[in-house]
Scaffold this motif. Structure first.
Motif, PDB file in Angstrom:
ATOM      1  N   LEU A  50      43.868 -39.620 -16.793  1.00  0.00           N
ATOM      2  CA  LEU A  50      44.457 -39.960 -18.111  1.00  0.00           C
ATOM      3  C   LEU A  50      43.936 -41.810 -18.233  1.00  0.00           C
ATOM      4  O   LEU A  50      44.016 -41.576 -19.237  1.00  0.00           O
ATOM      5  CB  LEU A  50      45.801 -39.079 -18.654  1.00  0.00           C
ATOM      6  N   ALA A  51      44.931 -42.139 -16.913  1.00  0.00           N
ATOM      7  CA  ALA A  51      44.415 -43.524 -17.116  1.00  0.00           C
ATOM      8  C   ALA A  51      42.505 -43.801 -17.103  1.00  0.00           C
ATOM      9  O   ALA A  51      42.311 -44.652 -17.545  1.00  0.00           O
ATOM     10  CB  ALA A  51      44.880 -44.192 -16.005  1.00  0.00           C
ATOM     11  N   ALA A  52      42.156 -43.134 -16.399  1.00  0.00           N
ATOM     12  CA  ALA A  52      40.496 -42.891 -16.431  1.00  0.00           C
ATOM     13  C   ALA A  52      39.787 -42.998 -17.724  1.00  0.00           C
ATOM     14  O   ALA A  52      39.294 -43.948 -18.142  1.00  0.00           O
ATOM     15  CB  ALA A  52      40.180 -42.112 -15.336  1.00  0.00           C
ATOM     16  N   THR A  53      40.393 -42.040 -18.766  1.00  0.00           N
ATOM     17  CA  THR A  53      40.289 -41.635 -20.052  1.00  0.00           C
ATOM     18  C   THR A  53      40.592 -42.633 -21.344  1.00  0.00           C
ATOM     19  O   THR A  53      39.753 -43.086 -21.517  1.00  0.00           O
ATOM     20  CB  THR A  53      41.171 -40.046 -20.611  1.00  0.00           C
ATOM     21  N   LYS A  54      41.721 -42.866 -20.894  1.00  0.00           N
ATOM     22  CA  LYS A  54      42.367 -44.402 -21.856  1.00  0.00           C
ATOM     23  C   LYS A  54      41.255 -45.836 -21.649  1.00  0.00           C
ATOM     24  O   LYS A  54      41.499 -46.617 -22.237  1.00  0.00           O
ATOM     25  CB  LYS A  54      43.445 -44.582 -21.143  1.00  0.00           C
ATOM     26  N   SER A  55      40.694 -45.771 -19.663  1.00  0.00           N
ATOM     27  CA  SER A  55      40.604 -46.842 -20.214  1.00  0.00           C
ATOM     28  C   SER A  55      38.688 -47.182 -20.372  1.00  0.00           C
ATOM     29  O   SER A  55      38.267 -48.224 -19.857  1.00  0.00           O
ATOM     30  CB  SER A  55      40.617 -47.506 -18.485  1.00  0.00           C
ATOM     31  N   GLY A  56      38.388 -45.734 -20.309  1.00  0.00           N
ATOM     32  CA  GLY A  56      37.191 -45.406 -20.992  1.00  0.00           C
ATOM     33  C   GLY A  56      36.225 -45.620 -19.469  1.00  0.00           C
ATOM     34  O   GLY A  56      34.925 -45.234 -19.904  1.00  0.00           O
ATOM     35  N   GLN A  57      37.060 -45.498 -18.507  1.00  0.00           N
ATOM     36  CA  GLN A  57      35.817 -45.211 -16.726  1.00  0.00           C
ATOM     37  C   GLN A  57      35.483 -43.864 -16.945  1.00  0.00           C
ATOM     38  O   GLN A  57      34.153 -43.284 -16.123  1.00  0.00           O
ATOM     39  CB  GLN A  57      36.708 -46.379 -15.791  1.00  0.00           C
ATOM     40  N   ALA A  58      36.328 -42.869 -17.330  1.00  0.00           N
ATOM     41  CA  ALA A  58      35.719 -41.847 -17.193  1.00  0.00           C
ATOM     42  C   ALA A  58      36.389 -40.848 -18.813  1.00  0.00           C
ATOM     43  O   ALA A  58      36.979 -40.909 -19.434  1.00  0.00           O
ATOM     44  CB  ALA A  58      36.055 -41.243 -16.261  1.00  0.00           C
ATOM     45  N   ARG A  59      35.199 -39.821 -18.868  1.00  0.00           N
ATOM     46  CA  ARG A  59      35.914 -39.330 -20.451  1.00  0.00           C
ATOM     47  C   ARG A  59      35.951 -37.462 -19.890  1.00  0.00           C
ATOM     48  O   ARG A  59      34.968 -37.091 -19.493  1.00  0.00           O
ATOM     49  CB  ARG A  59      34.323 -39.432 -21.990  1.00  0.00           C
ATOM     50  N   SER A  60      36.683 -36.501 -19.914  1.00  0.00           N
ATOM     51  CA  SER A  60      36.654 -35.276 -19.985  1.00  0.00           C
ATOM     52  C   SER A  60      35.869 -34.648 -20.411  1.00  0.00           C
ATOM     53  O   SER A  60      36.063 -34.791 -21.735  1.00  0.00           O
ATOM     54  CB  SER A  60      38.438 -34.688 -19.619  1.00  0.00           C
ATOM     55  N   GLU A  61      35.122 -33.496 -20.481  1.00  0.00           N
ATOM     56  CA  GLU A  61      33.647 -33.091 -21.290  1.00  0.00           C
ATOM     57  C   GLU A  61      34.666 -32.013 -22.486  1.00  0.00           C
ATOM     58  O   GLU A  61      34.616 -31.336 -22.742  1.00  0.00           O
ATOM     59  CB  GLU A  61      33.655 -32.356 -20.476  1.00  0.00           C
ATOM     60  N   THR A  62      36.400 -31.446 -21.426  1.00  0.00           N
ATOM     61  CA  THR A  62      36.533 -30.268 -21.983  1.00  0.00           C
ATOM     62  C   THR A  62      37.980 -30.450 -22.195  1.00  0.00           C
ATOM     63  O   THR A  62      38.720 -30.214 -23.914  1.00  0.00           O
ATOM     64  CB  THR A  62      36.819 -28.919 -21.219  1.00  0.00           C
ATOM     65  N   LEU A  63      38.555 -31.774 -22.321  1.00  0.00           N
ATOM     66  CA  LEU A  63      40.490 -32.372 -22.398  1.00  0.00           C
ATOM     67  C   LEU A  63      40.019 -33.539 -23.321  1.00  0.00           C
ATOM     68  O   LEU A  63      39.422 -34.623 -22.298  1.00  0.00           O
ATOM     69  CB  LEU A  63      41.349 -32.019 -21.350  1.00  0.00           C
ATOM     70  N   SER A  64      40.725 -33.872 -24.131  1.00  0.00           N
ATOM     71  CA  SER A  64      40.846 -35.237 -25.607  1.00  0.00           C
ATOM     72  C   SER A  64      41.582 -35.879 -24.511  1.00  0.00           C
ATOM     73  O   SER A  64      42.985 -34.840 -23.230  1.00  0.00           O
ATOM     74  CB  SER A  64      41.130 -34.914 -26.371  1.00  0.00           C
ATOM     75  N   ALA A  65      42.593 -37.250 -24.525  1.00  0.00           N
ATOM     76  CA  ALA A  65      43.430 -37.803 -23.838  1.00  0.00           C
ATOM     77  C   ALA A  65      44.850 -37.228 -24.056  1.00  0.00           C
ATOM     78  O   ALA A  65      46.093 -36.546 -23.296  1.00  0.00           O
ATOM     79  CB  ALA A  65      43.590 -39.211 -24.210  1.00  0.00           C
ATOM     80  N   GLU A  66      44.604 -36.484 -26.136  1.00  0.00           N
ATOM     81  CA  GLU A  66      45.787 -35.831 -26.416  1.00  0.00           C
ATOM     82  C   GLU A  66      46.340 -34.160 -25.598  1.00  0.00           C
ATOM     83  O   GLU A  66      47.674 -33.884 -25.047  1.00  0.00           O
ATOM     84  CB  GLU A  66      46.173 -35.823 -27.547  1.00  0.00           C
ATOM     85  N   ASP A  67      45.247 -33.577 -25.237  1.00  0.00           N
ATOM     86  CA  ASP A  67      45.689 -32.704 -24.255  1.00  0.00           C
ATOM     87  C   ASP A  67      45.477 -33.014 -23.411  1.00  0.00           C
ATOM     88  O   ASP A  67      46.836 -32.063 -22.135  1.00  0.00           O
ATOM     89  CB  ASP A  67      44.078 -32.108 -24.281  1.00  0.00           C
TER      90      ASP A  67
END
Length: 222
Positions: A50-67
């Motif tokens: 989640l921290a990586a997704t919010k910072s833009g460093q990584a993005r999950s292919e299947t789960l959004s930040a909300e998920d």
């Protein structure tokens, strides 16, 4: 007088050891349990994602930040439930036929697996303090909880593990007849992926079995 003072000092020291907070003691057993360790590890992984997704460093292919946040909230609640010290799970069968669940190993006969496969009749629930550890899904099960399409079949037989303190309820979807669970399984296992007995059989093979969960808690287990 000196002897009295010495004895008084020794008594005070002894009382301090007896009533002081056990700061050097081992942590509670629950923090060492496999379920607690697994939940804590999963939480750490999800929080990192989640921290990586919010910072833009990584993005999950299947789960959004909300998920990811939803899963974190669910696991945090599960961790809280485990910390309350309930060391058993419960399974309820609200379907119209017998299902298979996993529970403690009986003392006899011996088994190489970590638990035993039991049969839970329609309308039955495993008893209090009897640890239901998961549910077995035959190779032709249609499960609404894992699929967006309720008619989609799972590939082969699987086992779903539940954490201690969880009440799993199995029932039939009124429209499709598919199996519906009240939990969202985060992981399921196929034969060989966990030391549980996962036979590759159909629902029909389970449905005609005689229920054998010890509802009165009369059977001794390891």
């Amino acid at each position: 007088m000196k002897l009295f003072n010495s004895l008084l000092l020794v008594l005070i020291i002894v009382l301090n050891f007896m009533f002081a907070e056990p700061s050097l003691a081992d942590p509670p057993k629950i923090t060492k349990s496999p379920d607690y360790v697994e939940v804590t590890k999963s939480l750490d992984i999800l929080q990192g994602q989640l921290a990586a997704t919010k910072s833009g460093q990584a993005r999950s292919e299947t789960l959004s930040a909300e998920d990811l946040q939803k899963k974190i909230d669910e696991l945090s609640f599960q961790k809280y439930a485990l910390e309350k010290g309930i060391n058993w799970g419960q399974c309820r069968n609200e379907t119209d036929k017998t299902i298979a669940v996993y529970g403690p190993k009986p003392k006899k006969p011996k088994t190489p697996y970590d638990n035993t496969l039991y049969f839970l009749g329609a309308g039955q629930a495993t008893p209090t303090n009897w640890d239901c550890q998961g549910i077995y899904l035959p190779n032709d099960t249609k499960l609404t909880s894992l699929n967006t399409d309720p008619n989609q079949q799972l590939e082969g037989a699987i086992a779903i593990k539940i954490f201690k303190g969880t009440q799993l309820i199995a029932k039939n979807d009124p429209e499709t007849g598919a199996l519906e669970l009240n939990i969202s399984p985060s992981k399921f296992f196929k034969s060989g992926e966990i030391n549980w007995y996962i036979p590759n059989v159909s629902e029909r093979n389970i449905a005609f079995r005689v229920p054998d969960v010890p509802l009165g808690g009369e059977e001794e287990t390891d």
